[in-house]
Design a protein around this motif. Sequence first.
Motif, short mmCIF file in Angstrom:
data_model
loop_
_atom_site.label_atom_id
_atom_site.label_comp_id
_atom_site.label_asym_id
_atom_site.label_seq_id
_atom_site.Cartn_x
_atom_site.Cartn_y
_atom_site.Cartn_z
N GLY A 1 0.81 -1.21 0.00
CA GLY A 1 0.00 0.00 0.00
C GLY A 1 0.84 1.25 0.00
O GLY A 1 1.09 1.85 1.06
N THR A 2 1.32 1.68 -1.15
CA THR A 2 2.12 2.89 -1.25
C THR A 2 1.38 3.92 -2.09
O THR A 2 0.75 3.57 -3.09
N PRO A 3 1.45 5.20 -1.71
CA PRO A 3 0.78 6.24 -2.49
C PRO A 3 1.60 6.69 -3.69
O PRO A 3 1.11 7.46 -4.52
N ALA A 4 2.86 6.23 -3.79
CA ALA A 4 3.76 6.70 -4.85
C ALA A 4 3.17 6.46 -6.23
O ALA A 4 2.60 5.40 -6.50
N LEU A 5 3.32 7.43 -7.11
CA LEU A 5 2.81 7.30 -8.47
C LEU A 5 3.70 6.37 -9.29
O LEU A 5 3.21 5.41 -9.89
N PHE A 6 4.99 6.63 -9.28
CA PHE A 6 5.90 5.84 -10.11
C PHE A 6 6.65 4.82 -9.24
O PHE A 6 7.34 5.21 -8.29
N LEU A 7 6.50 3.55 -9.61
CA LEU A 7 7.03 2.46 -8.79
C LEU A 7 8.16 1.72 -9.49
O LEU A 7 8.20 1.64 -10.72
N ASN A 8 9.05 1.15 -8.68
CA ASN A 8 10.10 0.29 -9.23
C ASN A 8 9.60 -1.15 -9.29
O ASN A 8 8.45 -1.44 -8.92
N VAL A 9 10.44 -2.06 -9.74
CA VAL A 9 10.01 -3.45 -9.92
C VAL A 9 9.72 -4.16 -8.60
O VAL A 9 9.08 -5.21 -8.58
N ARG A 10 10.17 -3.57 -7.47
CA ARG A 10 9.91 -4.17 -6.16
C ARG A 10 8.65 -3.58 -5.52
O ARG A 10 8.29 -3.95 -4.41
N GLY A 11 8.01 -2.65 -6.23
CA GLY A 11 6.77 -2.08 -5.72
C GLY A 11 6.96 -0.83 -4.88
O GLY A 11 5.98 -0.27 -4.38
N GLY A 12 8.21 -0.40 -4.70
CA GLY A 12 8.47 0.83 -3.94
C GLY A 12 8.57 2.04 -4.85
O GLY A 12 8.50 1.92 -6.08
N ARG A 13 8.74 3.20 -4.26
CA ARG A 13 8.85 4.43 -5.02
C ARG A 13 10.10 4.41 -5.90
O ARG A 13 11.19 4.04 -5.45
N LEU A 14 9.96 4.79 -7.15
CA LEU A 14 11.09 4.85 -8.07
C LEU A 14 12.05 5.94 -7.61
O LEU A 14 11.65 7.06 -7.28
N SER A 15 13.33 5.61 -7.55
CA SER A 15 14.32 6.58 -7.07
C SER A 15 14.69 7.57 -8.17
O SER A 15 14.47 7.33 -9.36
N ARG A 16 15.27 8.68 -7.76
CA ARG A 16 15.71 9.71 -8.72
C ARG A 16 16.77 9.14 -9.64
O ARG A 16 16.79 9.42 -10.85
N GLN A 17 17.69 8.34 -9.10
CA GLN A 17 18.77 7.77 -9.90
C GLN A 17 18.22 6.80 -10.94
O GLN A 17 18.67 6.79 -12.10
N SER A 18 17.24 5.99 -10.56
CA SER A 18 16.66 5.04 -11.50
C SER A 18 15.90 5.76 -12.60
O SER A 18 15.95 5.37 -13.77
N ALA A 19 15.18 6.83 -12.24
CA ALA A 19 14.45 7.61 -13.23
C ALA A 19 15.41 8.25 -14.22
O ALA A 19 15.15 8.31 -15.43
N TRP A 20 16.54 8.74 -13.71
CA TRP A 20 17.57 9.32 -14.56
C TRP A 20 18.06 8.29 -15.58
O TRP A 20 18.19 8.58 -16.77
N GLN A 21 18.31 7.07 -15.09
CA GLN A 21 18.80 6.01 -15.97
C GLN A 21 17.77 5.64 -17.02
O GLN A 21 18.12 5.32 -18.17
N VAL A 22 16.50 5.69 -16.67
CA VAL A 22 15.43 5.42 -17.64
C VAL A 22 15.54 6.39 -18.80
O VAL A 22 15.46 6.00 -19.98
N LEU A 23 15.73 7.67 -18.51
CA LEU A 23 15.84 8.67 -19.57
C LEU A 23 17.07 8.44 -20.43
O LEU A 23 17.01 8.50 -21.66
N VAL A 24 18.20 8.17 -19.79
CA VAL A 24 19.45 7.95 -20.54
C VAL A 24 19.30 6.76 -21.48
O VAL A 24 19.67 6.82 -22.67
N ASP A 25 18.75 5.67 -20.97
CA ASP A 25 18.57 4.46 -21.79
C ASP A 25 17.57 4.70 -22.93
O ASP A 25 17.78 4.23 -24.06
N THR A 26 16.52 5.42 -22.64
CA THR A 26 15.50 5.69 -23.66
C THR A 26 16.05 6.59 -24.75
O THR A 26 15.79 6.37 -25.94
N ALA A 27 16.82 7.61 -24.36
CA ALA A 27 17.43 8.50 -25.35
C ALA A 27 18.37 7.73 -26.26
O ALA A 27 18.43 7.99 -27.48
N ALA A 28 19.09 6.77 -25.70
CA ALA A 28 20.00 5.95 -26.51
C ALA A 28 19.21 5.11 -27.51
O ALA A 28 19.60 4.99 -28.68
#
Length: 307
Positions: A214-241
């Motif tokens: 039961g987390t209110p976080a909008l964006f979640l990681n694969v473990r169900g917790g709040r997505l971290s700033r570092q992981s979100a950054w990596q998402v953008l880098v990988d997507t841009a590539a």
Amino acid sequence: MTGSVETAAALYLDHLTVEKGSAANTVASYRRDLARYAAFLESRGIGSLAEVTEPDVREFLVELRRGTPDDGVPPLADSSVARTLVAARGFHKFAAAEGIVRSDVAHAVRPPKAARRLPKALSVDEVLAILEAAGAPDHPRALRDRAMLELLYSCGARISEVTALDVDDLDTEHRAVVLRGKGGKERIVPVGRPAIAAVDAYLVRGRPALVKQGTPALFLNVRGGRLSRQSAWQVLVDTAARAGIEKEVSPHTLRHSFATHLLDGGADVRVVQELLGHSSVTTTQIYTLVTVNTMREVYASAHPRAQ
């Protein structure tokens, strides 16, 4: 840090946290800078803040700029020197105001002026390519990534503001989101239809597959917790590539692109200021330099009498 310097520094950091409401990242940065300052004072045999003189502060500035080669510490860039000295100056100002010391010995020591760096913006086509690359294939993480990147660009948000979002912060009916910026300041920002559509798709088909508690976080990681700033950054880098973008891309790149594209489209600089959450319009006006430079380049390449 030892002795009265440590005590005074702890009081100052508490002041930043409790009374000024500074962001956690800001306080952490000040803590590192003050630790470096305290180590410098200790190396000069200074154990009390009352013993510090203006020449000591000036020598600290010199050491930051030249580094300490014998200890393997390189010189800092002017921007980092300025940031570190600002922390030391704020520390001394606070100590004087609180009566910890008699006077502010750092008042006259000015940080170096960093060269003005213009933000690097992506073209509209490059941004669209990144957004398209984020949505494929259609699975929970891809839906999350598309929704997150759409929000970053649609709102000009900081990466920390987006990862801090809870589900209830987004009003999909009225297409608006509550963003919490530096110092805990809140602002309500409109959200474009494509971003709302991407978030809706994520909420319906993506988030339910990721949530595990039961987390209110909008964006979640694969473990169900709040997505971290570092992981979100990596998402953008990988997507841009994946999108074939060869430029260096960071979350702030999308923020810069948001502001630049708005101004290119005729938006008032003060409206952009409010959308970005800048406390001063001076900070926002750097984006107007980008658009002026772009106009100069177009003029120089297109006008027959430009050269």
